[in-house]
Design a protein around this motif. Structure first.
Motif, PDB file in Angstrom:
ATOM      1  N   THR A  96       8.054  -8.915  16.617  1.00 27.56           N
ATOM      2  CA  THR A  96       8.094  -7.400  16.344  1.00 27.56           C
ATOM      3  C   THR A  96       6.708  -6.929  15.894  1.00 27.56           C
ATOM      4  O   THR A  96       6.439  -5.863  16.160  1.00 27.56           O
ATOM      5  N   SER A  97       5.938  -7.848  15.580  1.00 27.02           N
ATOM      6  CA  SER A  97       4.471  -7.370  15.027  1.00 27.02           C
ATOM      7  C   SER A  97       3.647  -6.791  15.937  1.00 27.02           C
ATOM      8  O   SER A  97       2.581  -6.185  15.850  1.00 27.02           O
ATOM      9  N   SER A 100       1.946   0.656  15.239  1.00 26.53           N
ATOM     10  CA  SER A 100       2.319   0.882  14.064  1.00 26.53           C
ATOM     11  C   SER A 100       3.201   2.569  13.649  1.00 26.53           C
ATOM     12  O   SER A 100       3.801   2.199  12.766  1.00 26.53           O
ATOM     13  N   SER A 160       9.440 -12.047  12.940  1.00 33.13           N
ATOM     14  CA  SER A 160       8.468 -11.298  12.708  1.00 33.13           C
ATOM     15  C   SER A 160       7.115 -11.256  13.554  1.00 33.13           C
ATOM     16  O   SER A 160       6.611 -10.237  13.832  1.00 33.13           O
ATOM     17  N   GLN A 211       5.946  -4.849   7.531  1.00 34.58           N
ATOM     18  CA  GLN A 211       5.097  -4.024   8.371  1.00 34.58           C
ATOM     19  C   GLN A 211       5.018  -2.570   8.308  1.00 34.58           C
ATOM     20  O   GLN A 211       4.312  -1.735   9.173  1.00 34.58           O
ATOM     21  N   VAL A 233      11.081  -7.261   8.148  1.00 31.29           N
ATOM     22  CA  VAL A 233       9.824  -6.679   9.099  1.00 31.29           C
ATOM     23  C   VAL A 233       9.756  -5.219   8.789  1.00 31.29           C
ATOM     24  O   VAL A 233       8.524  -4.755   8.789  1.00 31.29           O
TER      25      VAL A 233
END
Length: 254
Positions: A134-135, A139, A131, A50, A46
């Motif tokens: 947590t996305s 950001s 994944s 990301q 991740v």
């Protein structure tokens, strides 16, 4: 045996099982680092995919030790499963007839690989689920997960899917016990697919359709396999009853 003798026998079986789990847990202690590294890998992925800081944190002084201890005990239960399952089997066997023993061995032999296959499927979809979940963070945020909470999530996911893979064996057991017919199992395929879809939706995030389908396909296949085995058993029972009726001159229409 008397009730007292049964209790003594049960205590002996439980004692041997606990000892086996303890010894296996000691071995699991040395494997805990490798297992924890594999469980932590999705978090590192991740961070790379990301572009955010992602890590597993320990929020108490003893949490690192507790996490390793839980992993060791879990591994100990899995590693020692052939032994403690045998102890359970040895305790139950004296109360069963010869035919029932054969059925019980078959059900046990089918349940173990199906459970392990389900756990493997849960292990495969775990990175996708981590994944995806947590996305949803922004950001500019950090993904810092507590070790105990993350371990609890991963273990429950893997075990839940493992148990789900064993449910078709339960259907076959009910059929052999005369509770359900193969035709009734097959007739309820729509409800079964709905139940499987609900189970996989609960076990995986709602947005992770890929993992949901990946889990649902083998479970649906196992359901129809259970229905097929049950229908074959129904035919075998029907032929046996017809042969007995013919032998004793009993007409099928009563």
């Amino acid at each position: 045996m008397s009730l007292g003798q049964h209790l003594v026998e049960l205590r002996k079986r439980l004692g041997w099982s606990a000892l086996a789990i303890l010894v296996a847990s000691i071995g699991g202690w040395f494997l805990a680092d490798a297992v924890w590294a594999a469980l932590s890998a999705p978090i590192l992925a991740v961070a790379e995919a990301q572009g955010r800081e992602a890590a597993i944190s320990y929020t108490t002084v003893s949490e690192a030790f507790d996490t390793r201890l839980i992993i060791s005990i879990t591994l100990g239960i899995v590693i020692a499963s052939p032994f403690w399952l045998y102890q359970l089997w040895a305790f139950i066997v004296p109360a069963l007839h010869k035919k029932e023993k054969r059925y019980a061995v078959g059900f046990l032999a089918a349940s173990i690989p199906l459970f392990l296959a389900g756990c493997a499927a849960g292990w495969l979809v775990l990175p996708n689920i981590v994944s995806l979940l947590t996305s949803f963070a922004t950001s500019d945020s950090q993904t810092l997960l507590t070790a105990r909470v993350y371990l609890d999530f991963a273990v429950k996911l893997v075990l839940a899917i493992g148990i789900g893979f064993v449910l078709p064996v339960v259907l076959v057991m009910l059929n052999f016990a005369g509770v359900m017919t193969g035709a009734s199992i097959l007739k309820g395929w729509r409800w079964a697919i709905l139940a499987i879809a609900t189970f996989t939706a609960l076990a995986t995030p709602a947005a992770d359709v890929y993992s949901m389908i990946l889990l649902a396909i083998p479970m649906v296949g196992l359901y129809f396999l259970a229905a097929g085995v049950s229908m074959l058993n129904d035919r075998r029972v029907a032929r046996r009853e017809a042969a007995l009726n013919a032998e004793y001159g009993i007409r099928a229409d009563g």
